[in-house]
Motif scaffolding. Structure first.
Motif, short mmCIF file in Angstrom:
data_model
loop_
_atom_site.label_atom_id
_atom_site.label_comp_id
_atom_site.label_asym_id
_atom_site.label_seq_id
_atom_site.Cartn_x
_atom_site.Cartn_y
_atom_site.Cartn_z
N LEU A 60 0.83 -1.21 0.00
CA LEU A 60 0.00 0.00 0.00
C LEU A 60 0.86 1.26 0.00
O LEU A 60 0.32 2.38 -0.10
CB LEU A 60 -0.90 0.02 1.25
CG LEU A 60 -1.75 -1.23 1.51
CD1 LEU A 60 -2.63 -1.02 2.74
CD2 LEU A 60 -2.58 -1.62 0.30
N GLU A 61 2.21 1.09 0.13
CA GLU A 61 3.07 2.27 0.33
C GLU A 61 3.74 2.68 -0.97
O GLU A 61 3.12 2.70 -2.04
CB GLU A 61 4.09 1.95 1.45
CG GLU A 61 4.76 3.17 2.04
CD GLU A 61 6.26 3.02 2.23
OE1 GLU A 61 6.85 2.01 1.79
OE2 GLU A 61 6.85 3.94 2.80
N ASP A 62 5.07 2.93 -0.90
CA ASP A 62 5.79 3.38 -2.10
C ASP A 62 5.50 2.47 -3.29
O ASP A 62 5.33 1.27 -3.13
CB ASP A 62 7.31 3.35 -1.80
CG ASP A 62 7.67 4.42 -0.79
OD1 ASP A 62 8.85 4.50 -0.42
OD2 ASP A 62 6.76 5.16 -0.36
N ALA A 63 5.41 3.07 -4.44
CA ALA A 63 5.08 2.43 -5.73
C ALA A 63 3.58 2.43 -5.96
O ALA A 63 3.11 2.05 -7.04
CB ALA A 63 5.62 1.01 -5.87
N SER A 94 0.82 -7.35 4.50
CA SER A 94 0.56 -6.08 3.81
C SER A 94 1.52 -5.02 4.32
O SER A 94 1.78 -4.95 5.53
CB SER A 94 -0.89 -5.62 4.04
OG SER A 94 -1.13 -4.42 3.28
N ARG A 95 2.08 -4.23 3.38
CA ARG A 95 2.91 -3.10 3.80
C ARG A 95 2.01 -1.87 3.83
O ARG A 95 1.48 -1.47 2.78
CB ARG A 95 4.07 -2.88 2.84
CG ARG A 95 4.91 -1.66 3.24
CD ARG A 95 6.18 -1.50 2.47
NE ARG A 95 6.00 -1.05 1.10
CZ ARG A 95 7.01 -0.64 0.32
NH1 ARG A 95 8.25 -0.65 0.78
NH2 ARG A 95 6.77 -0.25 -0.93
N VAL A 96 1.84 -1.29 5.01
CA VAL A 96 0.97 -0.11 5.14
C VAL A 96 1.80 1.15 4.91
O VAL A 96 3.03 1.09 4.85
CB VAL A 96 0.31 -0.08 6.54
CG1 VAL A 96 -0.60 -1.30 6.74
CG2 VAL A 96 1.35 0.01 7.65
N PRO A 125 6.82 0.61 7.34
CA PRO A 125 7.94 1.28 6.67
C PRO A 125 8.52 2.41 7.51
O PRO A 125 7.88 2.90 8.44
CB PRO A 125 7.30 1.83 5.40
CG PRO A 125 5.88 2.10 5.78
CD PRO A 125 5.51 1.11 6.85
N LYS A 126 9.78 2.75 7.16
CA LYS A 126 10.43 3.97 7.67
C LYS A 126 10.42 4.05 9.19
O LYS A 126 10.27 5.13 9.77
CB LYS A 126 9.80 5.19 7.03
CG LYS A 126 9.96 5.13 5.49
CD LYS A 126 9.44 6.34 4.76
CE LYS A 126 9.66 6.26 3.25
NZ LYS A 126 9.04 5.13 2.58
N VAL A 127 10.59 2.88 9.84
CA VAL A 127 10.59 2.86 11.30
C VAL A 127 11.85 3.56 11.82
O VAL A 127 12.96 3.32 11.33
CB VAL A 127 10.55 1.41 11.80
CG1 VAL A 127 10.73 1.34 13.32
CG2 VAL A 127 9.22 0.76 11.40
N LEU A 159 14.10 -1.44 7.65
CA LEU A 159 15.24 -0.65 8.11
C LEU A 159 15.65 0.25 6.95
O LEU A 159 16.34 -0.18 6.03
CB LEU A 159 16.38 -1.59 8.51
CG LEU A 159 17.58 -0.96 9.19
CD1 LEU A 159 17.19 -0.33 10.52
CD2 LEU A 159 18.68 -1.99 9.40
N GLU A 160 15.19 1.50 6.95
CA GLU A 160 15.40 2.36 5.77
C GLU A 160 15.55 3.83 6.15
O GLU A 160 15.34 4.72 5.34
CB GLU A 160 14.26 2.19 4.76
CG GLU A 160 12.88 2.34 5.29
CD GLU A 160 11.81 2.07 4.23
OE1 GLU A 160 12.14 1.97 3.03
OE2 GLU A 160 10.63 1.97 4.61
N THR A 161 15.94 4.08 7.42
CA THR A 161 16.30 5.43 7.85
C THR A 161 17.58 5.34 8.67
O THR A 161 17.83 4.33 9.34
CB THR A 161 15.20 6.05 8.76
OG1 THR A 161 15.15 5.30 9.99
CG2 THR A 161 13.84 6.02 8.09
N ALA A 186 16.85 1.74 -0.81
CA ALA A 186 16.65 3.01 -1.52
C ALA A 186 16.36 4.15 -0.53
O ALA A 186 17.06 5.16 -0.51
CB ALA A 186 15.51 2.87 -2.54
N ASP A 187 15.38 3.95 0.33
CA ASP A 187 15.09 5.00 1.32
C ASP A 187 16.28 5.21 2.25
O ASP A 187 16.61 6.33 2.64
CB ASP A 187 13.85 4.64 2.15
CG ASP A 187 12.56 4.98 1.43
OD1 ASP A 187 11.78 4.07 1.13
OD2 ASP A 187 12.37 6.18 1.12
N LEU A 188 16.98 4.12 2.57
CA LEU A 188 18.13 4.27 3.47
C LEU A 188 19.25 5.07 2.79
O LEU A 188 19.87 5.93 3.41
CB LEU A 188 18.65 2.90 3.92
CG LEU A 188 19.80 2.93 4.93
CD1 LEU A 188 19.46 3.76 6.16
CD2 LEU A 188 20.19 1.51 5.33
MG LIG Z 1 11.19 2.36 1.28
#
Ligand SMILES: [Mg+2]
Ligand SMILES: C[C@H](C(=O)SCCNC(=O)CCNC(=O)[C@H](O)C(C)(C)COP(=O)(O)OP(=O)(O)OC[C@H]1O[C@@H](n2cnc3c(N)ncnc32)[C@H](O)[C@@H]1OP(=O)(O)O)[C@@H](O)C(=O)O
Length: 351
Positions: A60-63, A94-96, A125-127, A159-161, A186-188
């Motif tokens: 449900l998130e990025d993309a 599910s990815r929220v 995401p982005k925890v 793990l992306e921050t 990518a986000d990391l």
């Molecule tokens: Mg990401």
């Protein structure tokens, strides 16, 4: 840092919510296959795809475009009812959207209230720290109670921050719901201000070079892995907490060879599985994250040579002791799991 007492750590966070697990269910999770739930054509493939993968994730998130978030959420709820996930053993995740997004509350409440009976894992995401997990934990507990669920829904963090990496141990330990953590390269990379637009894999600029030669001839250099430290740190944090580490996306869909190398690096460093973004990546993930038949046979020689797991033995000229017995047990137990789902590999392991 204030910690819950051991007894209160496992208390349900809402009256009527299911008891948290004290031991995580043992599942095969070699690949977490991402599906865009708002695309009717792709969503329609889910019942045929589900038996061929270990996990299907409704993303449900990025993309997912901002104007398709409601359609994606509705598609995810439809996916929950398109297959007998709990009965047939393929994971349904599910990815929220991230916790500060305008969509998080509807994502989580609708998924738990309308699809919670089939949903195994919510990917967050982005925890950035344990506080994100604590917030989502109590919110989901209240929704589980309202939905009358009898099985707790688990969490998987990305793990992306940079802050998340600095606190990855606390995140891994933040709740009995924690099932695992994936690397989000990518986000990391953006969060760290790394100078790459690639999603995973190596980079030709990231190398080491030998000393200058007296004759001035060309100096050898070798490409290095920019994700080595992060994956190793992720694995240590997860294994300390008794959960699993996963590699995340590999974005160069056309380069299956580089995809396999990135997956293989993660597997060897201790990751239990990876994301697959495209059907072509499913077979690669299955090949890499299923133990090699020769490794399995050798591991079983070690187990047979030291039935109680202690002592020393020489096998094919290699010293084996209590430590290698534990390594062999990891490989043999994984092989048993894979064999239960994959008849071809079951035959290869038994051969
Ligand atoms: Mg990401
Ligand atoms: C960056 C990190 C992330 O967030 S990664 C996770 C987010 N991204 C995704 O979830 C991407 C998921 N994949 C896709 O959307 C597509 O695969 C694609 C856009 C990358 C490519 O699609 P397409 O151009 O349609 O590919 P093909 O033409 O080759 O498709 C062939 C065939 O396969 C069907 N298809 C495509 N993708 C999937 C899929 N994921 N599952 C099932 N089926 C799929 C497609 O419909 C075609 O079917 P047909 O032959 O019947 O037409 C970030 O978090 C970080 O790192 O921080």
């Amino acid at each position: 840092m204030s910690q819950k007492t051991p007894r209160s750590f496992f208390k349900p966070l809402s009256i009527g919510a299911p008891e948290p697990y004290r031991e995580l269910p043992v599942k095969l999770e070699r690949m977490i296959h991402f599906v865009p739930p708002h695309l009717d054509k792709v969503r329609a493939k889910v019942p045929d795809m589900a038996p061929t993968v270990d996990v299907i994730l409704a993303n449900l998130e990025d993309a997912i475009p901002a104007d398709a978030k409601d359609a994606a959420r509705a598609g995810a709820i439809e996916m929950a009812n398109m297959y007998d996930w709990q009965g047939k053993g393929t994971g349904f995740w599910s990815r929220v959207n991230c916790l500060n997004s305008p969509w998080f509350q509807d994502d989580v409440s609708e998924l738990v209230l309308k699809a919670g009976h089939q949903l195994d894992v919510i990917m967050l995401p982005k925890v950035e720290g344990p506080w994100d997990i604590h917030f989502a934990d109590q919110y989901v507990a209240q929704l589980e109670a309202k939905a009358g669920l009898t099985r707790p829904i688990l969490f998987h963090a990305i793990l992306e921050t940079a802050e998340g990496v600095a606190r990855v141990e606390e995140i891994a330990l933040a709740s009995p719901r924690m099932q695992g953590i994936s690397l989000g390269p990518a986000d990391l990379a953006a969060s760290r201000k790394m100078k790459t637009t690639r999603v995973g894999g190596g980079h030709p600029f990231y190398r080491v070079i030998e000393d200058p030669k007296e004759d001035g001839s060309a100096r050898l250099s070798a490409q290095q892995d920019p994700w080595h430290y992060t994956i190793a740190r992720l694995v240590d944090a997860c294994r300390m907490a008794g959960i699993n580490a996963f590699y995340g996306p590999f974005g160069d869909i056309g380069d299956l060879e580089a995809c396999e190398q990135q997956f293989r690096n993660a597997f060897l460093l201790g990751c239990a599985g990876t994301w697959s973004l495209h059907p072509s990546q499913i077979a690669v993930a299955k090949r890499v994250f299923s133990p090699d038949p020769e490794e399995v046979k050798f591991a079983r020689k070690i187990l047979a040579a030291m039935p109680d797991g202690s002592g020393v033995a020489m096998i094919d000229g290699k010293m084996q002791d209590d430590a290698t017995w534990k390594q062999a047990k990891v490989i043999s137990d994984l092989a048993d799991l894979v064999a239960s789902k994959d008849p071809d590999l079951a035959a290869a392991y038994a051969g």
